[in-house]
Enzyme design. Structure first.
Site, PDB file in Angstrom:
ATOM      1  N   VAL A 171     -11.498  -0.459   5.406  1.00  0.00           N
ATOM      2  CA  VAL A 171     -12.289  -1.533   4.945  1.00  0.00           C
ATOM      3  C   VAL A 171     -12.908  -1.085   4.134  1.00  0.00           C
ATOM      4  O   VAL A 171     -12.826  -0.263   3.176  1.00  0.00           O
ATOM      5  CB  VAL A 171     -13.824  -1.227   6.026  1.00  0.00           C
ATOM      6  CG1 VAL A 171     -14.995  -2.648   5.640  1.00  0.00           C
ATOM      7  CG2 VAL A 171     -13.620  -1.031   7.081  1.00  0.00           C
TER       8      VAL A 171
ATOM      9  N   GLY B  62      -5.379  -4.701  -3.047  1.00  0.00           N
ATOM     10  CA  GLY B  62      -4.524  -4.057  -4.197  1.00  0.00           C
ATOM     11  C   GLY B  62      -3.872  -2.936  -3.293  1.00  0.00           C
ATOM     12  O   GLY B  62      -4.613  -1.893  -3.336  1.00  0.00           O
TER      13      GLY B  62
ATOM     14  N   ASP C 231     -10.304 -11.751   9.440  1.00  0.00           N
ATOM     15  CA  ASP C 231     -10.151 -10.375   8.857  1.00  0.00           C
ATOM     16  C   ASP C 231     -11.423  -8.951   8.433  1.00  0.00           C
ATOM     17  O   ASP C 231     -12.164  -8.200   8.217  1.00  0.00           O
ATOM     18  CB  ASP C 231      -9.380 -10.242   6.946  1.00  0.00           C
ATOM     19  CG  ASP C 231      -9.344  -9.172   6.065  1.00  0.00           C
ATOM     20  OD1 ASP C 231      -8.154  -8.228   6.004  1.00  0.00           O
ATOM     21  OD2 ASP C 231     -10.372  -8.805   5.484  1.00  0.00           O
TER      22      ASP C 231
ATOM     23  N   GLU D  32      -2.368 -15.664   1.309  1.00  0.00           N
ATOM     24  CA  GLU D  32      -1.471 -16.313   2.272  1.00  0.00           C
ATOM     25  C   GLU D  32      -0.928 -16.877   1.815  1.00  0.00           C
ATOM     26  O   GLU D  32      -2.395 -17.734   2.132  1.00  0.00           O
ATOM     27  CB  GLU D  32      -1.495 -15.105   3.425  1.00  0.00           C
ATOM     28  CG  GLU D  32      -2.317 -13.900   3.019  1.00  0.00           C
ATOM     29  CD  GLU D  32      -1.037 -12.619   2.957  1.00  0.00           C
ATOM     30  OE1 GLU D  32       0.088 -12.494   3.162  1.00  0.00           O
ATOM     31  OE2 GLU D  32      -1.491 -11.679   3.212  1.00  0.00           O
TER      32      GLU D  32
ATOM     33  N   GLU E 272     -10.344   5.602   5.328  1.00  0.00           N
ATOM     34  CA  GLU E 272     -11.201   4.665   4.093  1.00  0.00           C
ATOM     35  C   GLU E 272     -10.661   4.225   3.608  1.00  0.00           C
ATOM     36  O   GLU E 272     -11.825   2.871   3.228  1.00  0.00           O
ATOM     37  CB  GLU E 272     -11.292   6.067   3.633  1.00  0.00           C
ATOM     38  CG  GLU E 272     -12.171   5.677   1.528  1.00  0.00           C
ATOM     39  CD  GLU E 272     -13.678   5.456   2.514  1.00  0.00           C
ATOM     40  OE1 GLU E 272     -14.264   6.210   3.109  1.00  0.00           O
ATOM     41  OE2 GLU E 272     -14.336   5.055   2.735  1.00  0.00           O
TER      42      GLU E 272
ATOM     43  N   VAL F 149       0.810  -0.916  -0.203  1.00  0.00           N
ATOM     44  CA  VAL F 149       0.191   0.260  -0.362  1.00  0.00           C
ATOM     45  C   VAL F 149       0.861   0.827  -0.116  1.00  0.00           C
ATOM     46  O   VAL F 149       0.506   2.251  -0.818  1.00  0.00           O
ATOM     47  CB  VAL F 149      -1.486  -0.109   1.564  1.00  0.00           C
ATOM     48  CG1 VAL F 149      -1.730   0.951   1.208  1.00  0.00           C
ATOM     49  CG2 VAL F 149      -2.087  -1.151   0.915  1.00  0.00           C
TER      50      VAL F 149
ATOM     51  N   LYS G 140     -13.277  -5.644  10.054  1.00  0.00           N
ATOM     52  CA  LYS G 140     -14.054  -4.735   9.593  1.00  0.00           C
ATOM     53  C   LYS G 140     -15.029  -4.355   9.920  1.00  0.00           C
ATOM     54  O   LYS G 140     -16.204  -2.884   9.444  1.00  0.00           O
ATOM     55  CB  LYS G 140     -13.651  -5.516   7.535  1.00  0.00           C
ATOM     56  CG  LYS G 140     -12.652  -5.234   6.496  1.00  0.00           C
ATOM     57  CD  LYS G 140     -12.304  -5.546   6.107  1.00  0.00           C
ATOM     58  CE  LYS G 140     -10.722  -5.933   5.614  1.00  0.00           C
ATOM     59  NZ  LYS G 140     -10.682  -6.546   4.054  1.00  0.00           N
TER      60      LYS G 140
END
Ligand code: HSE
Length: 402
Positions: free
Chosen positions: A127, A297, A196, A185, A124, A12, A200
């Protein structure tokens, strides 16, 4: 001029660096002043990468530099992210993060610290990756009482379920394929066990109902027990199975849950396939609204992070009002959550016994070689289901989205 420091040059972080470079004049125009990356923090070196010019290895360089207005935390995990973000806010720097673990655990507290320092804490990308959902919830859907949120919030599991459904392949085969393609993963537990998605939905439930929902309190069931036989039954009734995060307000109680759900085509989440995410919000005035896009991504997630940067620059000198108090909201148990169930039990000729125990049901004819009885119940609470299921040898049971 606004000076930004990016904490972490991973998937990221490198996306944030690229977007702030490639779209700089567009972003600066939208923000109202020039946005510049002054530092990128990482323990590693990146020989030959343009990041070298701004790379630092010591966080103190960033925290002690009064010219840095804003930090972007994209390291992931609780520590040292929590310590760094807290320190940034305490020294009057806004912070934007994609880190769902950090936000789920410390979101309310970091919002309070940001407000006390007249800066902003935005998240932002935590989630739904690139999908705008936090700002719509906090800035746009301010009129409605949120009755329910249903979200496909994990791309890995949605990819696996889609392949199981479309290709008839079993869970282990599809998981291996997803790992080979880099969608899962090497240690897939956080995705396939629902952890995960749990972080969220904890964030969305806290925001929708304005108090801290601890992810540890959220009933979480993953997809490891879903089989191709479950999908064979779904084909007979024209339904699908998706891993959903659910937040629901009932009379006097709030629910938050992660579990696989049977979904019919009249639910817009039905057609969300592969690695895509979507979040369906039901408002009491608006009705249904759905947010759809790439939930992971480098560039999609970084796009959401940089949208926070733009917002923070535009709001310099004021703190956005995000209602999420650190007061704990108690969550209703899975035993009280009401939903229909898709059930498979061992044995045939059980129709009368099934009706006697479960009440009205819809039977689904299966392959006779399976020697089992499958049906969908009416709406039951978790404890009503458990009581009715006693005395049956249950092969599989999956909740059904209403
Ligand atoms: N592993 C996550 C997913 C990444 O599959 O959606 C984004 O949080």
């Amino acid at each position: 001029m606004v000076n930004v420091a990016i904490l972490g040059y991973g998937t990221v972080g490198s996306g944030v660096f690229k977007i702030l470079k490639d779209n700089n004049s567009h972003i600066s125009r939208r923000a109202g002043e020039e946005v510049r990356v002054k530092y990128v923090l990482d323990l590693r070196d990146f020989p030959g990468d343009p990041v070298e010019e701004v790379l630092v290895h010591d966080v103190n360089v960033i925290m002690e530099d009064e010219e840095v207005d804003l930090v972007v935390e994209v390291m992931g995990g609780i520590e040292p992210a929590y310590t760094f973000v807290k320190r940034a806010l305490d020294t009057g720097k806004s912070a934007c993060t994609s880190n769902k673990e950090l936000v789920a655990k410390h979101g309310a507290e970091l919002l309070e610290i940001a407000a006390a320092n007249n800066v902003n804490f935005f998240f932002e990308a935590s989630v739904g990756g690139g999908i705008p959902i936090i700002r719509p919830l906090t800035e746009c859907l301010t009129v409605d009482h949120i009755e329910e949120i249903q979200g496909i919030m994990n791309g890995t599991t949605n990819y696996i379920l889609t392949k199981m459904e479309d290709e008839g392949a079993d869970f282990d085969t599809v998981l291996k394929d997803a790992q080979d393609k880099g969608y899962a993963e090497r240690n897939p537990e956080a995705d396939v066990e629902g952890y995960d998605a749990c972080r969220k939905i904890a964030i969305l439930t806290s925001l929708a109902y304005e108090k801290q929902v601890d992810f540890e309190d959220i009933y979480t069931e993953g997809i490891t027990r879903i089989t191709t036989v479950d999908f064979d039954y779904m084909k007979k009734i024209g339904a699908s199975i998706k891993l959903l995060g659910i937040a629901r307000k009932a009379v006097g109680i709030t629910y938050s849950m992660v579990a696989p759900f049977v979904i019919y085509p009249d639910n817009p989440l039905y057609s969300v396939k592969d690695v895509f995410n979507a979040i369906l919000v039901k408002g009491d005035m608006l009705g249904d609204v759905m947010f759809y896009g790439k939930g992971a991504g480098s560039l999609p997630t970084a796009s959401a992070v940089v949208s926070d940067v733009v917002d923070a620059v535009k709001r310099k000198g004021e703190t956005a009002k995000i209602l999420w108090s650190s007061e704990k909201r108690l969550i209703g148990s899975a035993d009280a959550f009401t939903t229909p169930y898709f059930v498979r039990v061992k044995g045939t000729g059980l129709e009368d016994k099934v009706r006697e125990k479960f009440g009205k049901v819809q039977f689904i004819e299966g392959d006779s070689s399976l020697n089992e009885t499958a049906f969908i119940t009416e709406v039951l609470s978790g404890s009503e289901y458990n009581e009715a299921a006693e005395g049956f040898d249950v092969v599989s049971r999956i909740r059904v989205s209403k």
